[in-house]
Motif scaffolding. Structure first.
Motif, PDB file in Angstrom:
ATOM      1  N   VAL A   5       2.840  -3.195  10.389  1.00 37.45           N
ATOM      2  CA  VAL A   5       4.025  -2.505   9.894  1.00 37.45           C
ATOM      3  C   VAL A   5       4.883  -3.491   9.109  1.00 37.45           C
ATOM      4  CG1 VAL A   5       6.088  -1.201  10.490  1.00 37.45           C
ATOM      5  CG2 VAL A   5       4.000  -0.915  11.853  1.00 37.45           C
ATOM      6  N   GLU A   6       5.048  -3.197   7.822  1.00 39.56           N
ATOM      7  CA  GLU A   6       5.868  -4.050   6.960  1.00 39.56           C
ATOM      8  C   GLU A   6       7.315  -3.571   6.955  1.00 39.56           C
ATOM      9  OE1 GLU A   6       1.958  -3.366   4.530  1.00 39.56           O
ATOM     10  OE2 GLU A   6       3.351  -2.184   5.755  1.00 39.56           O
ATOM     11  N   SER A   7       8.211  -4.491   6.656  1.00 41.85           N
ATOM     12  CA  SER A   7       9.612  -4.155   6.481  1.00 41.85           C
ATOM     13  C   SER A   7      10.265  -5.202   5.591  1.00 41.85           C
ATOM     14  CB  SER A   7      10.334  -4.090   7.831  1.00 41.85           C
ATOM     15  OG  SER A   7      10.292  -5.342   8.478  1.00 41.85           O
ATOM     16  N   GLY A   8      11.442  -4.877   5.088  1.00 41.59           N
ATOM     17  CA  GLY A   8      12.210  -5.831   4.304  1.00 41.59           C
ATOM     18  C   GLY A   8      12.279  -5.561   2.822  1.00 41.59           C
ATOM     19  N   GLY A   9      11.507  -4.635   2.327  1.00 38.68           N
ATOM     20  CA  GLY A   9      11.538  -4.348   0.908  1.00 38.68           C
ATOM     21  C   GLY A   9      12.807  -3.606   0.513  1.00 38.68           C
ATOM     22  N   ARG A  10      13.309  -3.929  -0.664  1.00 43.02           N
ATOM     23  CA  ARG A  10      14.495  -3.261  -1.204  1.00 43.02           C
ATOM     24  C   ARG A  10      14.652  -3.632  -2.655  1.00 43.02           C
ATOM     25  NH1 ARG A  10      18.845  -6.776  -1.646  1.00 43.02           N
ATOM     26  NH2 ARG A  10      18.760  -8.697  -0.396  1.00 43.02           N
ATOM     27  N   SER A  11      15.718  -3.171  -3.278  1.00 40.29           N
ATOM     28  CA  SER A  11      16.030  -3.529  -4.656  1.00 40.29           C
ATOM     29  C   SER A  11      16.871  -4.798  -4.687  1.00 40.29           C
ATOM     30  CB  SER A  11      16.782  -2.394  -5.339  1.00 40.29           C
ATOM     31  OG  SER A  11      15.977  -1.242  -5.441  1.00 40.29           O
ATOM     32  N   VAL A  12      16.567  -5.661  -5.633  1.00 40.79           N
ATOM     33  CA  VAL A  12      17.280  -6.929  -5.754  1.00 40.79           C
ATOM     34  C   VAL A  12      17.317  -7.323  -7.230  1.00 40.79           C
ATOM     35  CG1 VAL A  12      15.190  -8.300  -5.435  1.00 40.79           C
ATOM     36  CG2 VAL A  12      17.411  -9.279  -4.820  1.00 40.79           C
ATOM     37  N   GLN A  13      18.301  -8.103  -7.596  1.00 44.11           N
ATOM     38  CA  GLN A  13      18.393  -8.551  -8.984  1.00 44.11           C
ATOM     39  C   GLN A  13      17.501  -9.762  -9.210  1.00 44.11           C
ATOM     40  OE1 GLN A  13      22.542  -9.124  -9.999  1.00 44.11           O
ATOM     41  NE2 GLN A  13      22.628  -7.034 -10.801  1.00 44.11           N
ATOM     42  N   ALA A 109     -12.064  -7.410   1.459  1.00 46.66           N
ATOM     43  CA  ALA A 109     -12.437  -8.183   2.639  1.00 46.66           C
ATOM     44  C   ALA A 109     -11.553  -7.879   3.841  1.00 46.66           C
ATOM     45  CB  ALA A 109     -12.366  -9.674   2.335  1.00 46.66           C
ATOM     46  N   TYR A 110     -10.469  -7.161   3.613  1.00 44.53           N
ATOM     47  CA  TYR A 110      -9.516  -6.896   4.682  1.00 44.53           C
ATOM     48  C   TYR A 110      -9.797  -5.561   5.360  1.00 44.53           C
ATOM     49  CZ  TYR A 110      -6.740 -10.911   3.325  1.00 44.53           C
ATOM     50  OH  TYR A 110      -6.311 -12.201   3.072  1.00 44.53           O
ATOM     51  N   ASP A 111      -9.671  -5.564   6.697  1.00 46.62           N
ATOM     52  CA  ASP A 111     -10.006  -4.389   7.496  1.00 46.62           C
ATOM     53  C   ASP A 111      -8.793  -3.542   7.850  1.00 46.62           C
ATOM     54  OD1 ASP A 111     -11.780  -6.890   9.112  1.00 46.62           O
ATOM     55  OD2 ASP A 111     -12.752  -5.366   7.872  1.00 46.62           O
ATOM     56  N   VAL A 112      -7.651  -4.183   7.993  1.00 48.23           N
ATOM     57  CA  VAL A 112      -6.459  -3.504   8.474  1.00 48.23           C
ATOM     58  C   VAL A 112      -5.352  -3.663   7.449  1.00 48.23           C
ATOM     59  CG1 VAL A 112      -4.816  -3.282  10.376  1.00 48.23           C
ATOM     60  CG2 VAL A 112      -7.137  -4.129  10.829  1.00 48.23           C
ATOM     61  N   TRP A 113      -4.684  -2.566   7.146  1.00 48.55           N
ATOM     62  CA  TRP A 113      -3.606  -2.562   6.145  1.00 48.55           C
ATOM     63  C   TRP A 113      -2.364  -1.885   6.705  1.00 48.55           C
ATOM     64  CZ3 TRP A 113      -3.909  -4.747   1.280  1.00 48.55           C
ATOM     65  CH2 TRP A 113      -5.175  -5.186   0.876  1.00 48.55           C
ATOM     66  N   GLY A 114      -1.213  -2.399   6.271  1.00 47.94           N
ATOM     67  CA  GLY A 114       0.031  -1.713   6.551  1.00 47.94           C
ATOM     68  C   GLY A 114       0.274  -0.612   5.537  1.00 47.94           C
ATOM     69  N   GLN A 115       1.406   0.069   5.693  1.00 49.95           N
ATOM     70  CA  GLN A 115       1.715   1.209   4.836  1.00 49.95           C
ATOM     71  C   GLN A 115       2.379   0.791   3.527  1.00 49.95           C
ATOM     72  OE1 GLN A 115       3.643   0.157   7.237  1.00 49.95           O
ATOM     73  NE2 GLN A 115       5.713   0.217   6.374  1.00 49.95           N
ATOM     74  N   GLY A 116       2.852  -0.435   3.456  1.00 50.94           N
ATOM     75  CA  GLY A 116       3.479  -0.945   2.246  1.00 50.94           C
ATOM     76  C   GLY A 116       4.995  -0.845   2.285  1.00 50.94           C
ATOM     77  N   THR A 117       5.628  -1.747   1.548  1.00 46.80           N
ATOM     78  CA  THR A 117       7.085  -1.739   1.419  1.00 46.80           C
ATOM     79  C   THR A 117       7.438  -2.028  -0.038  1.00 46.80           C
ATOM     80  OG1 THR A 117       9.164  -2.614   2.328  1.00 46.80           O
ATOM     81  CG2 THR A 117       7.359  -4.185   2.062  1.00 46.80           C
ATOM     82  N   GLN A 118       8.359  -1.259  -0.591  1.00 47.79           N
ATOM     83  CA  GLN A 118       8.683  -1.347  -2.013  1.00 47.79           C
ATOM     84  C   GLN A 118       9.665  -2.479  -2.289  1.00 47.79           C
ATOM     85  OE1 GLN A 118       7.619   0.684  -4.779  1.00 47.79           O
ATOM     86  NE2 GLN A 118       8.662  -0.938  -5.921  1.00 47.79           N
TER      87      GLN A 118
END
Length: 123
Positions: A5-13, A109-118
Protein backbone atom coordinates in the motif's frame (compact mmCIF):
# COMPACT_ATOMS: atom_id res chain seq x y z
CA UNK A 1 -2.76 -11.75 1.90
CA UNK A 2 0.15 -10.38 -0.09
CA UNK A 3 -0.29 -6.63 -0.27
CA UNK A 4 1.56 -3.37 -0.76
CA UNK A 5 0.00 0.00 0.00
CA UNK A 6 1.54 3.26 -1.18
CA UNK A 7 0.90 6.69 0.27
CA UNK A 8 2.29 10.20 0.12
CA UNK A 9 1.52 11.26 -3.41
CA UNK A 10 0.15 14.75 -3.99
CA UNK A 11 0.60 17.88 -6.07
CA UNK A 12 3.78 19.87 -5.56
CA UNK A 13 5.59 22.68 -7.33
CA UNK A 14 8.76 22.11 -9.29
CA UNK A 15 11.81 22.13 -7.06
CA UNK A 16 9.85 20.78 -4.13
CA UNK A 17 10.12 17.50 -2.26
CA UNK A 18 7.89 14.56 -1.42
CA UNK A 19 8.29 11.32 0.47
CA UNK A 20 6.38 8.27 -0.65
CA UNK A 21 5.81 5.30 1.62
CA UNK A 22 5.02 1.70 0.82
CA UNK A 23 3.81 -0.57 3.60
CA UNK A 24 3.91 -4.29 2.99
CA UNK A 25 1.80 -7.04 4.46
CA UNK A 26 3.51 -9.68 6.56
CA UNK A 27 3.79 -12.02 3.60
CA UNK A 28 5.92 -9.50 1.71
CA UNK A 29 8.46 -9.20 4.50
CA UNK A 30 10.81 -11.86 3.16
CA UNK A 31 10.77 -10.77 -0.47
CA UNK A 32 14.23 -10.06 -1.78
CA UNK A 33 13.80 -6.78 -3.63
CA UNK A 34 11.44 -3.85 -3.26
CA UNK A 35 11.22 -1.30 -6.00
CA UNK A 36 9.53 1.86 -7.14
CA UNK A 37 8.23 2.33 -10.66
CA UNK A 38 6.27 5.11 -12.30
CA UNK A 39 3.94 5.48 -15.21
CA UNK A 40 3.03 8.71 -16.91
CA UNK A 41 -0.03 9.02 -19.17
CA UNK A 42 0.61 7.39 -22.51
CA UNK A 43 3.95 5.97 -21.45
CA UNK A 44 5.20 2.59 -20.34
CA UNK A 45 5.87 1.81 -16.71
CA UNK A 46 9.48 2.64 -15.94
CA UNK A 47 11.93 1.71 -13.23
CA UNK A 48 12.74 4.38 -10.64
CA UNK A 49 14.63 2.76 -7.77
CA UNK A 50 15.11 -0.55 -5.95
CA UNK A 51 16.58 -1.77 -2.70
CA UNK A 52 17.64 -5.28 -1.71
CA UNK A 53 16.38 -6.57 1.64
CA UNK A 54 19.53 -8.15 3.08
CA UNK A 55 22.34 -5.98 1.73
CA UNK A 56 20.29 -2.77 1.44
CA UNK A 57 22.04 -2.21 -1.90
CA UNK A 58 20.25 0.49 -3.85
CA UNK A 59 19.81 1.13 -7.57
CA UNK A 60 18.41 4.14 -9.39
CA UNK A 61 17.43 5.08 -12.89
CA UNK A 62 19.58 7.71 -14.52
CA UNK A 63 16.68 10.15 -14.55
CA UNK A 64 16.35 10.24 -10.76
CA UNK A 65 19.87 9.46 -9.53
CA UNK A 66 21.09 12.23 -7.26
CA UNK A 67 17.57 13.51 -6.61
CA UNK A 68 15.67 10.52 -5.25
CA UNK A 69 16.62 8.26 -2.36
CA UNK A 70 15.13 4.85 -1.65
CA UNK A 71 15.28 3.42 1.84
CA UNK A 72 13.91 0.35 3.54
CA UNK A 73 12.92 -0.19 7.16
CA UNK A 74 12.82 -3.95 7.54
CA UNK A 75 11.43 -3.72 11.07
CA UNK A 76 8.36 -1.94 9.72
CA UNK A 77 8.38 -3.73 6.37
CA UNK A 78 8.14 -0.35 4.72
CA UNK A 79 9.98 1.21 1.81
CA UNK A 80 10.33 4.94 1.28
CA UNK A 81 11.12 7.09 -1.71
CA UNK A 82 12.41 10.54 -0.86
CA UNK A 83 12.06 12.75 -3.91
CA UNK A 84 13.88 16.07 -4.01
CA UNK A 85 14.31 18.72 -6.72
CA UNK A 86 11.15 17.51 -8.39
CA UNK A 87 10.61 18.32 -12.05
CA UNK A 88 7.46 18.39 -14.17
CA UNK A 89 8.67 15.25 -15.95
CA UNK A 90 8.46 13.39 -12.62
CA UNK A 91 4.67 13.62 -12.84
CA UNK A 92 3.30 10.08 -12.86
CA UNK A 93 1.55 7.40 -10.88
CA UNK A 94 4.18 5.83 -8.64
CA UNK A 95 3.96 2.14 -7.86
CA UNK A 96 5.68 0.07 -5.21
CA UNK A 97 6.50 -3.53 -6.06
CA UNK A 98 8.22 -6.54 -4.56
CA UNK A 99 9.90 -9.65 -5.90
CA UNK A 100 12.31 -12.48 -5.20
CA UNK A 101 13.83 -11.97 -8.63
CA UNK A 102 17.13 -10.10 -8.76
CA UNK A 103 16.23 -8.50 -12.12
CA UNK A 104 15.30 -5.37 -10.25
CA UNK A 105 14.70 -2.92 -13.10
CA UNK A 106 12.24 -4.99 -15.14
CA UNK A 107 8.56 -4.55 -14.27
CA UNK A 108 7.78 -8.10 -15.42
CA UNK A 109 10.12 -9.50 -12.78
CA UNK A 110 7.94 -8.24 -9.94
CA UNK A 111 5.20 -10.40 -8.43
CA UNK A 112 3.44 -8.01 -6.08
CA UNK A 113 2.26 -4.47 -6.87
CA UNK A 114 0.60 -1.71 -4.95
CA UNK A 115 -2.32 0.31 -6.26
CA UNK A 116 -0.23 3.38 -7.05
CA UNK A 117 -0.12 6.95 -5.79
CA UNK A 118 -0.32 10.05 -7.98
CA UNK A 119 2.50 12.57 -7.98
CA UNK A 120 1.89 15.80 -9.90
CA UNK A 121 4.65 18.37 -10.28
CA UNK A 122 3.64 21.76 -11.60
CA UNK A 123 6.07 24.24 -13.07
Amino acid sequence: QVQLVESGGRSVQAGGSLRLSCAGSERTRSLYVMGWFRQAPGKEREFVAAVFRKTLTKYYSDSVAGRFTISRDNTKNTVYLQMNSLKSEDTAVYYCAATDNSDYSRPGAYDVWGQGTQVTVSS
